[in-house]
Enzyme design. Sequence first.
Site, PDB file in Angstrom:
ATOM      1  N   HIS A  43      -6.755  -3.696 -58.297  1.00 58.86           N
ATOM      2  CA  HIS A  43      -5.390  -3.522 -57.639  1.00 58.86           C
ATOM      3  C   HIS A  43      -4.833  -4.878 -56.980  1.00 58.86           C
ATOM      4  CE1 HIS A  43      -2.754  -1.480 -54.766  1.00 58.86           C
ATOM      5  NE2 HIS A  43      -3.164  -2.492 -53.933  1.00 58.86           N
ATOM      6  N   ASP A  73      -2.290   8.888 -45.692  1.00 55.01           N
ATOM      7  CA  ASP A  73      -1.715   7.464 -45.932  1.00 55.01           C
ATOM      8  C   ASP A  73      -0.359   7.503 -46.198  1.00 55.01           C
ATOM      9  OD1 ASP A  73      -1.734   4.341 -46.206  1.00 55.01           O
ATOM     10  OD2 ASP A  73      -1.165   4.975 -48.139  1.00 55.01           O
ATOM     11  N   ARG A 106       4.911   3.457 -40.472  1.00 56.66           N
ATOM     12  CA  ARG A 106       4.682   2.232 -40.261  1.00 56.66           C
ATOM     13  C   ARG A 106       5.729   1.249 -40.621  1.00 56.66           C
ATOM     14  NH1 ARG A 106      -0.217   0.740 -43.518  1.00 56.66           N
ATOM     15  NH2 ARG A 106       0.316  -1.330 -43.203  1.00 56.66           N
ATOM     16  N   SER A 143      -5.110   1.410 -45.804  1.00 57.87           N
ATOM     17  CA  SER A 143      -4.200   2.224 -46.770  1.00 57.87           C
ATOM     18  C   SER A 143      -4.370   1.928 -48.204  1.00 57.87           C
ATOM     19  CB  SER A 143      -2.425   1.434 -46.218  1.00 57.87           C
ATOM     20  OG  SER A 143      -1.743   1.873 -47.135  1.00 57.87           O
ATOM     21  N   LYS A 159      -6.246   5.090 -51.178  1.00 52.70           N
ATOM     22  CA  LYS A 159      -5.880   5.447 -52.261  1.00 52.70           C
ATOM     23  C   LYS A 159      -6.883   4.745 -53.293  1.00 52.70           C
ATOM     24  CE  LYS A 159      -1.996   3.550 -51.026  1.00 52.70           C
ATOM     25  NZ  LYS A 159      -1.028   3.052 -50.188  1.00 52.70           N
TER      26      LYS A 159
HETATM   27  N1  URA Z   1       0.463  -1.501 -49.782  1.00 49.43           N
HETATM   28  C1  URA Z   1      -0.134  -0.369 -49.418  1.00 49.43           C
HETATM   29  O1  URA Z   1      -0.395   0.555 -50.069  1.00 49.43           O
HETATM   30  N2  URA Z   1      -0.319  -0.178 -47.950  1.00 49.43           N
HETATM   31  C2  URA Z   1      -0.010  -1.247 -47.160  1.00 49.43           C
HETATM   32  O2  URA Z   1      -0.389  -0.865 -46.048  1.00 49.43           O
HETATM   33  C3  URA Z   1       0.688  -2.141 -47.635  1.00 49.43           C
HETATM   34  C4  URA Z   1       0.692  -2.424 -49.018  1.00 49.43           C
END
Ligand code: URA
Length: 433
Positions: free
Chosen positions: A82, A161, A168, A183, A187
Amino acid sequence: MTMYELIQAKRRGESHDRAALEILVQGITDGSVPDYQLSAWLMAVCFRGMDARETADLTACMAASGDSVDLSKFGTLSVDKHSTGGVGDKTTLILAPLVASLGGKVAKMSGRGLGHTGGTIDKLESIPGFRTSLSPEEFFAQVEEIGVAVVGQTGNLAPADKKLYALRDVTATVDSIPLIASSVMSKKLAAGAHSIVLDVKVGSGAFMKTREEGEALARAMVEIGRSCGRRMRALVTNMDLPLGYAIGNALEVAEAVEILQGGGCPKLRQICLELAANMHALAHDIPTDRAAEEVRDALDSGRALSKFTEWIAAQGGDPACAKDPAALGTAPCVKTVLAPKAGYLSAMDAERIGRAAMLLGAGRAAKEDVIDPLAGIRLAATVGDKLAAGDPVATLYTSDEKKIASAEAAFMAALTFSDEAPDLLPLIFSVVE
Ligand code: URA
């Protein structure tokens, strides 16, 4: 514990136990927690933070809030990567086949681009015929057979999320390390891979502006993954300038092919080798220096390129692009941008360059915008290069000539020239294990 009590506890700097976080995430997922209370809680987290145990618990609850992908049939060989978002970051196109050519199982879900950063799915869709949506049966069968499949995000991964992130975004609570780490990792955990390598970008084109912030985020994410039983590693890398020479979808696929053919931008090659070595080392539980040798051999021998060709064909794409990227097509409007004066190219603002590529049609300002797959920028010079007035700095590509003037102005505003040679930062700052 009520939401009021949770907000009060966090405002005082207390940490939440697992049971409290389960109630919170349940309330976020089923919509029973109102946005005003969630916003107050988010702001309290921004000021008071979360400890490592608490962040890992929040992440695990968010990962369990929706669907998850079961990759257990691949044992410990499933491996994911990622990146926290960059400009010109086409590393997945190179790493996925490279690591799969050594026996790793890359069953990957990727996203689309938004704003100045690109998305792997848009890049893959610039290959004529490539299908980014496969049925679960096709997806698993392809990973089983050839070791790699990349699809757009499907299902309902970490819905808690999704809600939290949207809130946010509008309450100035994005840049909190525990919130970003939970966050991203919620995922990644739901996406199922046993090993995860993170590329945490630092610099003008990234979320984290300093090396210290990037390293703190990397440590937080590595700890979360570890505590949830995954093998983890993170590289903290420089995103002060775009990665490689190409920014834009088909242009980036072409650049990925150049690397897989053994050439291409040396810095892009270096970062791919480093990320792939860490992915291969984790997947096979071998020392990183041995993994690095095997990865280099897979790239230099052409095995990774053969795997790329097999992968593109398996998902319906035209494999001719692996031999000759001209098969991807070329934008009809092309403009070469020249250096306005002699001097060193001393800085390139990655975010502004990403925005210039977006103006040419390579990215989306809003989710529903349509991408021009052939649009983008190919850099002819990079930071540290000494240029004479009139030397080419970049070529702009678009299908709409009217877009060139504003994109050129945005691109030029991203460049800094100086009389002195600039100090060059390393490409890879550190590895967090
Ligand atoms: N990417 C995400 O998936 N979450 C965040 O909080 C910031 C970047």
